[in-house]
Design a protein around this motif. Structure first.
Motif, PDB file in Angstrom:
ATOM      1  N   HIS A  47       0.818  -1.213   0.000  1.00  0.00           N
ATOM      2  CA  HIS A  47       0.000   0.000   0.000  1.00  0.00           C
ATOM      3  C   HIS A  47       0.853   1.264   0.000  1.00  0.00           C
ATOM      4  N   ALA A  48       1.896   1.283   0.830  1.00  0.00           N
ATOM      5  CA  ALA A  48       2.732   2.488   0.932  1.00  0.00           C
ATOM      6  C   ALA A  48       3.424   2.780  -0.395  1.00  0.00           C
ATOM      7  N   ALA A  49       3.839   1.729  -1.103  1.00  0.00           N
ATOM      8  CA  ALA A  49       4.520   1.925  -2.384  1.00  0.00           C
ATOM      9  C   ALA A  49       3.568   2.516  -3.416  1.00  0.00           C
ATOM     10  N   VAL A  50       2.328   2.030  -3.446  1.00  0.00           N
ATOM     11  CA  VAL A  50       1.343   2.584  -4.382  1.00  0.00           C
ATOM     12  C   VAL A  50       1.063   4.043  -4.045  1.00  0.00           C
ATOM     13  N   ASN A  51       0.979   4.366  -2.770  1.00  0.00           N
ATOM     14  CA  ASN A  51       0.793   5.771  -2.369  1.00  0.00           C
ATOM     15  C   ASN A  51       1.981   6.621  -2.813  1.00  0.00           C
ATOM     16  N   ASP A  52       3.191   6.080  -2.682  1.00  0.00           N
ATOM     17  CA  ASP A  52       4.388   6.802  -3.136  1.00  0.00           C
ATOM     18  C   ASP A  52       4.329   7.036  -4.643  1.00  0.00           C
ATOM     19  N   LEU A  53       3.838   6.036  -5.381  1.00  0.00           N
ATOM     20  CA  LEU A  53       3.714   6.165  -6.838  1.00  0.00           C
ATOM     21  C   LEU A  53       2.766   7.312  -7.187  1.00  0.00           C
ATOM     22  N   LEU A  54       1.614   7.337  -6.537  1.00  0.00           N
ATOM     23  CA  LEU A  54       0.641   8.400  -6.804  1.00  0.00           C
ATOM     24  C   LEU A  54       1.238   9.766  -6.446  1.00  0.00           C
ATOM     25  N   GLU A  55       1.973   9.819  -5.338  1.00  0.00           N
ATOM     26  CA  GLU A  55       2.588  11.087  -4.911  1.00  0.00           C
ATOM     27  C   GLU A  55       3.663  11.526  -5.900  1.00  0.00           C
ATOM     28  N   ALA A  56       4.461  10.573  -6.385  1.00  0.00           N
ATOM     29  CA  ALA A  56       5.525  10.911  -7.345  1.00  0.00           C
ATOM     30  C   ALA A  56       4.938  11.503  -8.617  1.00  0.00           C
ATOM     31  N   LYS A  57       3.778  11.006  -9.027  1.00  0.00           N
ATOM     32  CA  LYS A  57       3.126  11.510 -10.232  1.00  0.00           C
ATOM     33  C   LYS A  57       2.310  12.772  -9.970  1.00  0.00           C
ATOM     34  N   GLY A  96       0.586  -7.311 -25.378  1.00  0.00           N
ATOM     35  CA  GLY A  96       0.380  -6.202 -26.302  1.00  0.00           C
ATOM     36  C   GLY A  96      -0.357  -5.058 -25.651  1.00  0.00           C
ATOM     37  N   PRO A  97      -0.614  -3.995 -26.419  1.00  0.00           N
ATOM     38  CA  PRO A  97      -1.156  -2.746 -25.874  1.00  0.00           C
ATOM     39  C   PRO A  97      -2.683  -2.732 -25.722  1.00  0.00           C
ATOM     40  N   LEU A  98      -3.215  -3.745 -25.031  1.00  0.00           N
ATOM     41  CA  LEU A  98      -4.642  -3.784 -24.718  1.00  0.00           C
ATOM     42  C   LEU A  98      -4.810  -3.920 -23.213  1.00  0.00           C
ATOM     43  N   THR A  99      -5.445  -2.935 -22.588  1.00  0.00           N
ATOM     44  CA  THR A  99      -5.750  -2.960 -21.162  1.00  0.00           C
ATOM     45  C   THR A  99      -7.204  -3.369 -20.980  1.00  0.00           C
ATOM     46  N   LEU A 100      -7.435  -4.329 -20.092  1.00  0.00           N
ATOM     47  CA  LEU A 100      -8.783  -4.813 -19.822  1.00  0.00           C
ATOM     48  C   LEU A 100      -9.213  -4.409 -18.414  1.00  0.00           C
ATOM     49  N   ILE A 101     -10.409  -3.843 -18.317  1.00  0.00           N
ATOM     50  CA  ILE A 101     -10.999  -3.535 -17.014  1.00  0.00           C
ATOM     51  C   ILE A 101     -11.877  -4.712 -16.620  1.00  0.00           C
ATOM     52  N   LEU A 102     -11.557  -5.329 -15.464  1.00  0.00           N
ATOM     53  CA  LEU A 102     -12.275  -6.507 -14.997  1.00  0.00           C
ATOM     54  C   LEU A 102     -12.615  -6.348 -13.518  1.00  0.00           C
ATOM     55  N   ARG A 103     -13.534  -7.174 -13.021  1.00  0.00           N
ATOM     56  CA  ARG A 103     -13.850  -7.182 -11.601  1.00  0.00           C
ATOM     57  C   ARG A 103     -12.690  -7.790 -10.831  1.00  0.00           C
ATOM     58  N   ALA A 104     -12.191  -7.060  -9.834  1.00  0.00           N
ATOM     59  CA  ALA A 104     -11.030  -7.522  -9.079  1.00  0.00           C
ATOM     60  C   ALA A 104     -11.412  -8.655  -8.138  1.00  0.00           C
ATOM     61  N   ASN A 105     -10.478  -9.560  -7.921  1.00  0.00           N
ATOM     62  CA  ASN A 105     -10.639 -10.623  -6.932  1.00  0.00           C
ATOM     63  C   ASN A 105     -10.794  -9.996  -5.556  1.00  0.00           C
ATOM     64  N   ARG A 106     -11.930 -10.210  -4.925  1.00  0.00           N
ATOM     65  CA  ARG A 106     -12.232  -9.537  -3.656  1.00  0.00           C
ATOM     66  C   ARG A 106     -11.402 -10.049  -2.494  1.00  0.00           C
ATOM     67  N   SER A 107     -10.718 -11.179  -2.664  1.00  0.00           N
ATOM     68  CA  SER A 107      -9.917 -11.728  -1.572  1.00  0.00           C
ATOM     69  C   SER A 107      -8.522 -11.111  -1.503  1.00  0.00           C
ATOM     70  N   LEU A 108      -8.150 -10.322  -2.508  1.00  0.00           N
ATOM     71  CA  LEU A 108      -6.811  -9.762  -2.552  1.00  0.00           C
ATOM     72  C   LEU A 108      -6.688  -8.546  -1.634  1.00  0.00           C
ATOM     73  N   SER A 109      -5.541  -8.445  -0.975  1.00  0.00           N
ATOM     74  CA  SER A 109      -5.280  -7.318  -0.076  1.00  0.00           C
ATOM     75  C   SER A 109      -4.398  -6.310  -0.794  1.00  0.00           C
ATOM     76  N   TRP A 110      -5.045  -5.367  -1.472  1.00  0.00           N
ATOM     77  CA  TRP A 110      -4.298  -4.328  -2.151  1.00  0.00           C
ATOM     78  C   TRP A 110      -5.118  -3.054  -2.161  1.00  0.00           C
ATOM     79  N   ASP A 111      -4.490  -1.955  -2.532  1.00  0.00           N
ATOM     80  CA  ASP A 111      -5.165  -0.662  -2.578  1.00  0.00           C
ATOM     81  C   ASP A 111      -4.536   0.146  -3.708  1.00  0.00           C
ATOM     82  N   LEU A 112      -5.197   0.122  -4.868  1.00  0.00           N
ATOM     83  CA  LEU A 112      -4.681   0.794  -6.056  1.00  0.00           C
ATOM     84  C   LEU A 112      -5.288   2.179  -6.257  1.00  0.00           C
TER      85      LEU A 112
END
Length: 215
Positions: A47-57, A96-112
């Protein structure tokens, strides 16, 4: 102090990927080349690393960070379901350069960020990125630029904008294409293009049939 590695030659690539793997494991930020533009990334589950990424940008949580994967299997582990079209689109356009938006696995512990239960996932067609992703597992990766600035297509441009907020820069030379990935949302009944990009809509339609657009 940031470190830059010349990954054009094989020896430099091995050293750089090893250093980036260590940095990601320590919760630090790295810059990597992809098949679209350079990306700034970190461990998707720190979580802290993702927050750092957002802050850096200079970017808010209202613009969640996409996730890059090194294998289709890794993508499957991140989502609840590929739906009717996810597997077919992966087979046709990944890596390749295709991004897919999908429903995230609810059991995962992350914060994007404020994802509303979804995840934007992609497998890039770039050997340096794939080499690292296969070592680290899924990474949260956004374009390597300050918010509102042009995406970096060289490591020098990325370093100029992001500086010492990044621990390791992997230099793969200039990006071949300065075009972002196409984004398709598969969380609705009808697949919808959220961003036109490197893969034309005309190539996607035969795979999914009807395709809604923002136009």
């Amino acid at each position: 102090m940031s470190r830059r590695y010349d990954c054009v030659d094989k020896a430099g690539r091995a050293e750089g990927v090893a250093a980036a793997k260590t940095a990601v494991g320590n919760g630090d930020l790295v810059v990597i080349p992809t098949d679209t533009v350079y990306g700034i990334g970190c461990d998707a589950f720190v979580h802290a690393a993702v927050n750092d990424l957002l802050e850096a940008k200079g970017r808010g949580r209202d613009m969640p960070v996409p996730v890059l994967v090194g294998t289709v299997k890794a993508a499957n582990a991140l989502v609840e379901s590929l739906g009717m079209y996810g597997q077919d689109l992966m087979d046709a356009f990944w890596p390749g350069p295709l991004t897919l938006i999908l429903r995230a696995n609810r059991s995962l512990s992350w914060d994007l960020g404020d994802t509303k239960g979804t995840v934007a996932v992609r497998m890039p067609l770039h050997q340096i990125a794939l080499d690292l992703l296969k070592e680290t597992g899924p990474m949260a990766v956004s374009s390597a630029n300050r918010s509102g600035m042009p995406p970096a297509t060289t490591v020098e441009q990325a370093e100029e904008q992001l500086g010492d907020s990044v621990s390791v820069y992997l230099d793969g030379g200039p990006c071949d294409e300065n075009v972002p990935s196409t984004i398709v949302d598969l969380t609705t009944a009808v697949p919808r293009v959220l961003r036109k990009g490197a893969i034309p809509i005309e190539k996607i339609r035969p795979v999914v049939g009807y395709l809604a657009t923002e136009d």
